[in-house]
Design an enzyme around this catalytic site. Structure first.
Site, mmCIF file in Angstrom:
data_model
loop_
_atom_site.group_PDB
_atom_site.id
_atom_site.type_symbol
_atom_site.label_atom_id
_atom_site.label_comp_id
_atom_site.label_asym_id
_atom_site.label_seq_id
_atom_site.Cartn_x
_atom_site.Cartn_y
_atom_site.Cartn_z
ATOM 1 N N LYS A 207 0.825 -1.220 0.000
ATOM 2 C CA LYS A 207 0.000 0.000 0.000
ATOM 3 C C LYS A 207 0.851 1.259 0.000
ATOM 4 C CE LYS A 207 -3.653 2.043 2.932
ATOM 5 N NZ LYS A 207 -4.396 1.852 4.207
ATOM 6 N N SER A 282 -9.345 1.519 3.305
ATOM 7 C CA SER A 282 -8.558 2.334 2.397
ATOM 8 C C SER A 282 -7.464 1.559 1.640
ATOM 9 C CB SER A 282 -7.901 3.474 3.172
ATOM 10 O OG SER A 282 -6.941 2.974 4.110
ATOM 11 N N SER A 306 -9.390 -0.650 7.415
ATOM 12 C CA SER A 306 -8.763 -0.456 6.108
ATOM 13 C C SER A 306 -8.119 -1.700 5.507
ATOM 14 C CB SER A 306 -7.711 0.663 6.190
ATOM 15 O OG SER A 306 -8.352 1.906 6.323
#
Length: 385
Positions: A207, A282, A306
């Site tokens: 990420k 996210s 997330s």
């Protein structure tokens, strides 16, 4: 006429020097002084901060996000609004500023985990996949039986990432050169019979909130002018040390605040199963890349879901470990009381394998100091099968 011109120049220079001196006087961090809570009463003071929208807001955001002007402007605004007074109040309070929700085991449970870790159990290679997507164990079996090599898989993953990235908008950047180099070294180890373990040669993604050497942390923004990170985050370094092949950096929602997973700057990511649906956020790009079969596993961060939300939205597996269980280098590790770092994977065995790699105890880490002693017990997979 010349004399008047020089006088004007001198006046402008004096004014400029005064402005610069005023700015420089605001650059130093204000000292924290001892205060008695409640003494002197309280007052309301005006906030000195710019109000901006539209193009001006975009310009201001770009300047604040830059490496050389950002810290200067941020410090001027912090000092101009007396933020040091808030810190003084915090320092005077007898209560801790933030509760860190660490779970500490009693002595009996701690010793039981230590004994289990000494057995060094791993998921069984005899378990056959119940789906078409390949997990970490499938890659390991293919390398062991010489069906494919890490170089083959790195090239396949990179090619898939380009196609999937174009359709699902899940990648910020691909690391083609470094990925192939890592895959070559892994293939050489396999050819010599010197594999590093189950994760050697397995492609993975990370990420865009986690440090990767040579690239910028975007946090969901397009941030030109930022300096690349000099070193990998501890989690990334551990996966690479285990032989993992990092192929790319994945899109996240802007500063991680959107649970749906869509980032307008990247026009995605989109759900791997239906492009008219959201992937969850996210850690959206990581879940999309895994669900699309580009890689068997990727790394995300989780503060309010997330990792868990995109795993659920995208039909894959996600693990948000217990707070403080997995050490990582991001400044959020010391500043946040809810942030966890963990894997998103195509199956539970892949989650378990990656978890065991990244959850090794670092006695010098903030989490270990909070836990006490040498830190939490070592991770293990006893009883996983």
């Amino acid at each position: 006429h010349f004399r008047k011109t020089m006088m004007r120049v001198a006046a402008w220079l004096c004014a400029l020097i005064a402005v610069i001196a005023g700015i420089l006087s605001q650059l130093a961090e204000q000292p924290i002084e001892a205060v008695e809570l409640g003494s002197g009463g309280y007052d309301i003071a005006p906030v000195v901060a710019p109000v901006a929208s539209g193009t001006l807001l975009q310009l201001l955001s770009a300047v604040i996000c830059s490496d050389w002007l950002g810290p200067i402007i941020s410090r001027v605004l912090l000092n101009g609004n007396d933020m040091h007074l808030v810190r003084q109040l915090g320092a005077a309070s007898p209560e801790p500023a933030m509760h860190m929700p660490l779970v500490r085991l009693d002595a009996v449970a701690y010793e039981a985990h230590q004994r289990a870790a000494q057995k060094d159990e791993s998921p069984s290679l005899d378990v056959q996949p119940s789906h078409e997507m390949r997990g970490v164990l499938d890659y390991h079996r293919d390398y062991k039986s010489k069906v494919s090599t890490p170089v083959d898989e790195a090239k396949r993953a990179l090619n898939a990432a380009k196609v999937v990235g174009e359709k699902l908008k899940c990648f910020v950047e691909l690391f083609e050169e470094s990925a192939i180099n890592e895959a070559v070294r892994s293939s050489e180890r396999w050819a010599k019979g010197e594999s590093l373990g189950l994760f050697d040669g397995v492609p993975f993604v990370v990420k865009d909130e986690i440090a990767m050497a040579g690239t910028v942390i975007g946090d969901g923004f397009v941030r030109p002018g930022r300096k690349p990170e000099q070193a990998d985050d501890l989690v990334v370094a551990r996966l690479r040390a285990a032989g993992g092949v990092l192929i790319g950096k994945t899109v996240m929602t802007t500063i991680g605040i959107d649970p749906l997973g869509y980032n307008p700057d990247f026009q995605g990511p989109l759900n791997a199963y239906n492009r008219s649906h959201y992937p969850g956020g996210s850690s959206a790009g990581t879940a999309t890349a895994v669900a699309a079969g580009v890689v068997p596993v990727g790394i995300g961060l989780d503060g309010g879901g997330s990792i868990r939300l995109p795993a659920a939205f995208s039909g894959v597996f996600g693990l948000a470990p217990t707070f403080g269980r997995v050490p990582f280098s991001n400044s959020e590790a010391a500043a946040m009381s809810v942030i966890k770092i963990g894997p998103i994977a195509i199956d539970s065995a892949s989650l378990a394998i990656v978890y065991k790699i990244i959850a090794q105890v670092d006695s010098s880490h903030h989490y270990s100091r909070l836990y006490g002693g040498v830190g939490p017990p070592p991770p293990h997979l006893a009883g996983f099968d």
